[in-house]
Design an enzyme around this catalytic site. Structure first.
Site, PDB file in Angstrom:
ATOM      1  N   CYS A 120     -21.355  -9.686  -0.194  1.00 18.63           N
ATOM      2  CA  CYS A 120     -20.685 -10.195   1.009  1.00 18.63           C
ATOM      3  C   CYS A 120     -19.494  -9.346   1.469  1.00 18.63           C
ATOM      4  O   CYS A 120     -19.697  -8.302   2.060  1.00 18.63           O
ATOM      5  CB  CYS A 120     -20.301 -11.660   0.785  1.00 18.63           C
ATOM      6  N   HIS A 217     -24.005 -15.348  -2.751  1.00 17.34           N
ATOM      7  CA  HIS A 217     -23.126 -15.773  -3.838  1.00 17.34           C
ATOM      8  C   HIS A 217     -23.891 -16.785  -4.683  1.00 17.34           C
ATOM      9  O   HIS A 217     -25.080 -16.972  -4.535  1.00 17.34           O
ATOM     10  CB  HIS A 217     -21.894 -16.493  -3.267  1.00 17.34           C
TER      11      HIS A 217
HETATM   12  N1  GLN Z   1     -14.826 -12.544   5.235  1.00 12.33           N
HETATM   13  C1  GLN Z   1     -16.179 -12.106   5.390  1.00 12.33           C
HETATM   14  C2  GLN Z   1     -16.927 -12.929   6.403  1.00 12.33           C
HETATM   15  O1  GLN Z   1     -16.565 -14.048   6.690  1.00 12.33           O
HETATM   16  C3  GLN Z   1     -16.891 -12.132   4.048  1.00 12.33           C
HETATM   17  C4  GLN Z   1     -17.102 -13.531   3.551  1.00 12.33           C
HETATM   18  C5  GLN Z   1     -17.565 -13.610   2.125  1.00 12.33           C
HETATM   19  O2  GLN Z   1     -17.376 -12.676   1.343  1.00 12.33           O
HETATM   20  N2  GLN Z   1     -18.143 -14.747   1.759  1.00 12.33           N
HETATM   21  O3  GLN Z   1     -17.919 -12.479   6.920  1.00 12.33           O
END
Ligand code: GLN
Length: 265
Positions: A120, A217
């Site tokens: 992510c 995740h």
């Molecule tokens: N901040 C980034 C987004 O919202 C990554 C989010 C995350 O790592 N879950 O796209």
């Protein structure tokens, strides 16, 4: 453990130590796993990916060494496997300058075939840039030919991915950034449930050299042992020439997969 009194500064939950060994395996060698930025980039259980790699390495008969790299640290030598997690846009802003200062080291390791798993927020920053929903452009290190644009639509929920290399991959996504792949890079797979990279092309994640990049995740690796073993096998083969597998206990992984597969979006 007694809970800390209110107002006590919050200690990070990532560990500096590995859990105790269940049964010491005969060591066929050692593998150094580096987790990138666990202090700022470690949400929805991403730290679990490093723990799974360490435990499976033991099951395969190799000794894991688990290291952390945070903003301002010296970059360790002789790293065999790298993992990095997700984070809020604010966490990405905290690490961006330090990450850029490590771009050449990480690019060299990636081009040389070091196995890496980036999830992510670090997936986005291994790409060219992430333009957040509020308009800030966070430059990435450009190892992956991808770009990410934040949108008002948050993509949240359980995901099932069909991957030509790893079969069905199960996980959980929560991101505002939508990522598109350039011509020089393949997706990790296509989504059978959930969204993945973006709300238009049905692709999830990216594959380049020995890097696996994904929005998932959960953590991801406890439910996806084939993916874990790809990273382990690649790290061991690069270091020792051949990999001789042991007998991992997949019983919990099987149960976790069954449970995850039954969950609604
Ligand atoms: N901040 C980034 C987004 O919202 C990554 C989010 C995350 O790592 N879950 O796209």
């Amino acid at each position: 453990m007694t809970p800390p009194p209110p107002g006590t500064p919050h200690e990070p939950t990532f560990g500096h130590e590995l859990p105790p060994e269940e049964s010491p395996a005969p060591s066929k060698g050692s593998i150094r796993i580096l987790q990138l930025y666990p202090r700022d980039m470690n949400i929805y259980g991403d730290w679990g990916n490093a723990l799974v790699l360490a435990q499976r390495l033991r099951w395969h008969g190799y000794a894991p060494e688990l290291l952390e790299y945070n903003v301002g640290d010296a970059f360790p030598a002789d790293v065999d496997l790298i993992v990095g997690g997700g984070g809020q846009d604010s966490g990405q802003l905290v690490i961006k300058d330090d990450l850029l200062s490590r771009a050449s080291t990480l690019t060299e390791l990636a081009e040389d075939g070091t196995p890496m798993l980036v999830i992510c927020g670090l997936y986005q920053l291994f790409g060219k840039f992430f333009k957040t929903r509020l308009g800030s452009v966070i430059p990435g290190i450009g190892i992956l030919d991808v770009e990410t644009h934040g949108t008002e639509e948050r993509l949240i929920g359980n995901v099932s991915v069909s991957s030509p290399e790893f079969g069905t991959i199960l996980g959980y996504e929560n991101h505002s950034g939508q990522t598109t792949l350039g011509p020089g890079i393949a997706p990790l797979g296509t989504t059978a449930k959930g969204t993945g990279n973006n709300s238009s092309d049905g692709q999830e994640g990216a594959r380049y050299r020995n890097i696996v990049a994904s929005y998932l995740h959960g953590s991801l690796l406890p439910k996806n042992p084939d993916l874990s073993d790809f990273l382990i096998r690649t790290a061991v083969e690069r270091k020792y020439g051949t990999f001789s597998p042991g007998q991992p206990d997949d019983s919990y992984a099987v149960l976790a997969r069954e449970h995850a597969a039954r969950r609604p979006r």
